[in-house]
Write a protein that holds these residues in place. Structure first.
Motif, PDB file in Angstrom:
ATOM      1  N   ARG A  31      -9.516  -2.274  -7.406  1.00 19.85           N
ATOM      2  CA  ARG A  31      -8.824  -0.970  -7.913  1.00 19.85           C
ATOM      3  C   ARG A  31     -10.002  -0.226  -8.299  1.00 19.85           C
ATOM      4  NH1 ARG A  31      -3.539  -1.939  -9.184  1.00 19.85           N
ATOM      5  NH2 ARG A  31      -3.093  -4.400  -9.842  1.00 19.85           N
ATOM      6  N   GLN A  32     -11.458  -0.433  -8.521  1.00 19.28           N
ATOM      7  CA  GLN A  32     -12.540   0.553  -8.943  1.00 19.28           C
ATOM      8  C   GLN A  32     -13.083   1.077  -7.796  1.00 19.28           C
ATOM      9  OE1 GLN A  32     -14.860  -1.739 -11.468  1.00 19.28           O
ATOM     10  NE2 GLN A  32     -13.613  -1.703 -13.069  1.00 19.28           N
ATOM     11  N   ALA A  33     -13.164   0.185  -6.621  1.00 15.63           N
ATOM     12  CA  ALA A  33     -13.975   0.638  -5.313  1.00 15.63           C
ATOM     13  C   ALA A  33     -13.169   1.492  -4.403  1.00 15.63           C
ATOM     14  CB  ALA A  33     -14.624  -0.636  -4.896  1.00 15.63           C
ATOM     15  N   LEU A  34     -12.060   1.114  -4.502  1.00 19.83           N
ATOM     16  CA  LEU A  34     -11.196   1.701  -3.221  1.00 19.83           C
ATOM     17  C   LEU A  34     -10.327   2.886  -3.515  1.00 19.83           C
ATOM     18  CD1 LEU A  34      -9.462  -1.730  -1.824  1.00 19.83           C
ATOM     19  CD2 LEU A  34     -11.732  -0.252  -1.022  1.00 19.83           C
ATOM     20  N   PRO A  35      -9.858   3.716  -2.812  1.00 22.52           N
ATOM     21  CA  PRO A  35      -9.244   4.997  -3.228  1.00 22.52           C
ATOM     22  C   PRO A  35      -7.761   4.705  -3.830  1.00 22.52           C
ATOM     23  CG  PRO A  35      -9.103   4.697  -0.799  1.00 22.52           C
ATOM     24  CD  PRO A  35     -10.142   3.634  -1.250  1.00 22.52           C
ATOM     25  N   ALA A  36      -7.174   5.180  -4.639  1.00 26.77           N
ATOM     26  CA  ALA A  36      -6.062   5.076  -5.304  1.00 26.77           C
ATOM     27  C   ALA A  36      -4.812   5.462  -4.700  1.00 26.77           C
ATOM     28  CB  ALA A  36      -6.024   5.874  -6.684  1.00 26.77           C
ATOM     29  N   LEU A  37      -4.734   4.864  -3.180  1.00 26.90           N
ATOM     30  CA  LEU A  37      -3.523   5.260  -2.249  1.00 26.90           C
ATOM     31  C   LEU A  37      -2.279   4.371  -2.811  1.00 26.90           C
ATOM     32  CD1 LEU A  37      -5.554   4.895   1.070  1.00 26.90           C
ATOM     33  CD2 LEU A  37      -4.926   7.062  -0.006  1.00 26.90           C
ATOM     34  N   PRO A  38      -1.070   4.880  -2.903  1.00 21.55           N
ATOM     35  CA  PRO A  38      -0.030   4.083  -3.298  1.00 21.55           C
ATOM     36  C   PRO A  38       0.247   2.753  -2.687  1.00 21.55           C
ATOM     37  CG  PRO A  38       0.766   6.608  -2.938  1.00 21.55           C
ATOM     38  CD  PRO A  38      -1.018   6.153  -2.366  1.00 21.55           C
ATOM     39  N   ALA A  39       0.429   2.518  -1.506  1.00 27.19           N
ATOM     40  CA  ALA A  39       0.440   1.457  -0.790  1.00 27.19           C
ATOM     41  C   ALA A  39      -0.698   0.611  -1.003  1.00 27.19           C
ATOM     42  CB  ALA A  39       0.478   1.683   1.040  1.00 27.19           C
ATOM     43  N   LEU A  40      -1.894   0.875  -1.192  1.00 25.15           N
ATOM     44  CA  LEU A  40      -3.229   0.145  -1.297  1.00 25.15           C
ATOM     45  C   LEU A  40      -2.742  -0.590  -2.778  1.00 25.15           C
ATOM     46  CD1 LEU A  40      -6.806   0.617  -0.629  1.00 25.15           C
ATOM     47  CD2 LEU A  40      -6.051  -0.043  -3.003  1.00 25.15           C
ATOM     48  N   LEU A  41      -2.313   0.318  -3.708  1.00 25.18           N
ATOM     49  CA  LEU A  41      -2.299  -0.313  -5.193  1.00 25.18           C
ATOM     50  C   LEU A  41      -1.131  -1.017  -5.456  1.00 25.18           C
ATOM     51  CD1 LEU A  41      -2.960   3.208  -7.107  1.00 25.18           C
ATOM     52  CD2 LEU A  41      -4.479   1.270  -6.783  1.00 25.18           C
ATOM     53  N   ALA A  42      -0.197  -0.861  -4.483  1.00 27.93           N
ATOM     54  CA  ALA A  42       0.927  -1.651  -4.412  1.00 27.93           C
ATOM     55  C   ALA A  42       0.744  -3.103  -3.999  1.00 27.93           C
ATOM     56  CB  ALA A  42       2.405  -1.198  -3.730  1.00 27.93           C
ATOM     57  N   GLY A  43      -0.168  -3.128  -3.190  1.00 27.85           N
ATOM     58  CA  GLY A  43      -0.570  -4.500  -2.253  1.00 27.85           C
ATOM     59  C   GLY A  43      -1.436  -5.423  -3.497  1.00 27.85           C
ATOM     60  N   LEU A  44      -2.322  -4.503  -4.293  1.00 29.32           N
ATOM     61  CA  LEU A  44      -2.912  -5.144  -5.086  1.00 29.32           C
ATOM     62  C   LEU A  44      -2.054  -5.747  -6.261  1.00 29.32           C
ATOM     63  CD1 LEU A  44      -6.138  -2.869  -5.281  1.00 29.32           C
ATOM     64  CD2 LEU A  44      -6.086  -4.997  -4.341  1.00 29.32           C
ATOM     65  N   ASP A  45      -1.079  -4.667  -6.597  1.00 28.86           N
ATOM     66  CA  ASP A  45      -0.101  -5.599  -7.910  1.00 28.86           C
ATOM     67  C   ASP A  45       0.634  -6.630  -7.324  1.00 28.86           C
ATOM     68  OD1 ASP A  45      -0.957  -3.126  -9.313  1.00 28.86           O
ATOM     69  OD2 ASP A  45       0.983  -2.038  -8.381  1.00 28.86           O
ATOM     70  N   ASP A  46       1.000  -6.823  -6.122  1.00 25.54           N
ATOM     71  CA  ASP A  46       1.492  -7.918  -5.544  1.00 25.54           C
ATOM     72  C   ASP A  46       0.793  -9.135  -5.711  1.00 25.54           C
ATOM     73  OD1 ASP A  46       3.749  -6.696  -4.968  1.00 25.54           O
ATOM     74  OD2 ASP A  46       3.280  -6.696  -2.721  1.00 25.54           O
TER      75      ASP A  46
END
Length: 388
Positions: free
Chosen positions: A231-246
């Motif tokens: 979450r800190q290192a990667l860009p805050a892309l919606p699909a990326l954040l959704a994957g981390l949430d899962d």
């Protein structure tokens, strides 16, 4: 001249005690899946190749034996994975609304082994949930996969998680990487940092921020703390954040289990999986015991796109890493057809005992059983006594 008893490379016979244990594992796990409400299906060993490979990508194509159907002249394939067949059954034959839970067990054949120590014939067993896109189905599948290896006697299993949507979001965010997803996925899986760093020079127009994100992905592996680091290192892309949430939801739902997370390890599922993917590892096996994950939309080729998640494992490989199969205790009995002897044999076998009649004049050797008792005639009655 080649001996007639030699088998092709990466194929093996399974001998009595081991074969019995594999069969007992099959029964045990299918009974387990039934208690969760999974229905058993049995697709054919061979199908038309177009159906067999629908939506699965190139990796499965290379593992599939192909032959010509003598009746239709069309190309057939010997299945290398049962999951696409189960997707076809759900989408086309059952065609139900709502959630469907299906399980299966059957042989699959690989044209080439998946690894140096892999066999080409597997006894694949698995379970799939169709029709629910929420994380609840993923949690149930993970719980069932972990219970499967626990029932088999595997201790201290480790669960490895990933989400292809994280890498996919980074690649899709940069137009310069259009069409290069498979190559980038391979570089990430092998942690080829020099090649990833060189993308800035070898790929015209690639953004420096994209190169940095890919380099960060190559280092994002370890325990559950990887999610916070991502979450800190990667860009805050919606699909990326959704994957981390899962991923975070799954970790919180299974607090009693040990997790590892590798956001760069795409395996062979970049184009196949659509959500969380997982593998289960344990001491005694050289690679993953269980593989699974979400693969929404695979059944679209059969006319009905459905959310889907599931897992599979090879019972032969599972059994091979367990302690040596134990022989069963058996009763030795003389050969005969007298009514009293036949009645005694039937009574013992109806009670679940293993009774081996010794044929006249023949020594006997048993690999699966150990004879610890014998049936003898004592004062006109057949009785079981310990072997002296």
């Amino acid at each position: 001249m080649m001996s007639n008893w030699l088998l092709p490379e990466s194929l093996a016979d399974i001998l009595p005690a081991e074969a019995r244990r594999i069969e007992e594992l099959r029964r045990n796990l299918l009974d387990l899946y039934r208690t969760y409400g999974f229905e058993l299906v049995a697709p054919p060993l061979v199908e038309y190749i177009d159906s067999l490979l629908s939506g699965t990508g190139g990796a499965l194509n290379l593992r599939t034996f192909k032959l010509v159907d003598q009746l239709s002249g069309r190309t057939l394939g010997v299945r290398a994975d049962i999951t696409p067949q189960v997707s076809r059954i759900d989408a086309h034959l059952l065609n139900r609304e709502g959630v469907t839970r299906l399980c299966y067990c059957g042989s699959v054949l690989h044209a080439r082994p998946a690894g140096l120590l892999s066999d080409r014939e597997l006894l694949q067993i698995g379970a799939e949930i169709f029709g629910h896109a929420g994380v609840e189905a993923d949690i149930e599948i993970l719980e069932l996969a972990l219970e499967s290896v626990k029932r088999a006697g595997v201790r201290k299993a480790r669960l490895d998680l990933n989400h292809p949507g994280v890498v996919r979001a980074v690649i899709d965010s940069d137009p310069a990487l259009a069409g290069a997803a498979d190559d980038i996925s391979e570089l990430l899986s092998t942690k080829d940092v020099p090649a990833l760093a060189a993308l800035g020079d070898s790929v015209p127009g690639i953004r420096p921020a994209t190169v940095r994100a890919l380099l960060d992905l190559a280092s994002l592996y370890g325990g559950t703390e990887v999610i916070a680091k991502a979450r800190q290192a990667l860009p805050a892309l919606p699909a990326l954040l959704a994957g981390l949430d899962d991923l975070e939801t799954l970790v919180r739902a299974l607090p009693a289990h040990e997790f590892s997370i590798d956001l760069a390890d795409m395996g062979s599922g970049y184009g196949y999986h659509s959500g969380v993917v997982f593998s289960i590892y344990a001491e005694g096996w050289h690679d993953a015991l269980v593989k699974g994950g979400r693969y929404d939309g695979v059944a679209k080729a059969f006319g009905r796109s459905r959310p889907a998640t599931g897992f599979s494992l090879d019972l032969r490989k599972l059994s091979s890493g367990l302690p040596p199969a134990q022989v069963a205790k058996a009763i030795r009995a003389p050969w005969g057809t007298e009514a009293a002897l036949v009645a005694a044999l039937r009574e013992l076998r109806d009670a679940g005992e293993i009774v081996v009649q010794v044929l006249p004049g023949q020594p006997h050797r048993l690999d699966e059983f150990t004879v610890d008792r014998e049936l003898v005639l004592d004062n006109g009655a057949w009785k079981v006594r310990a072997v002296q």
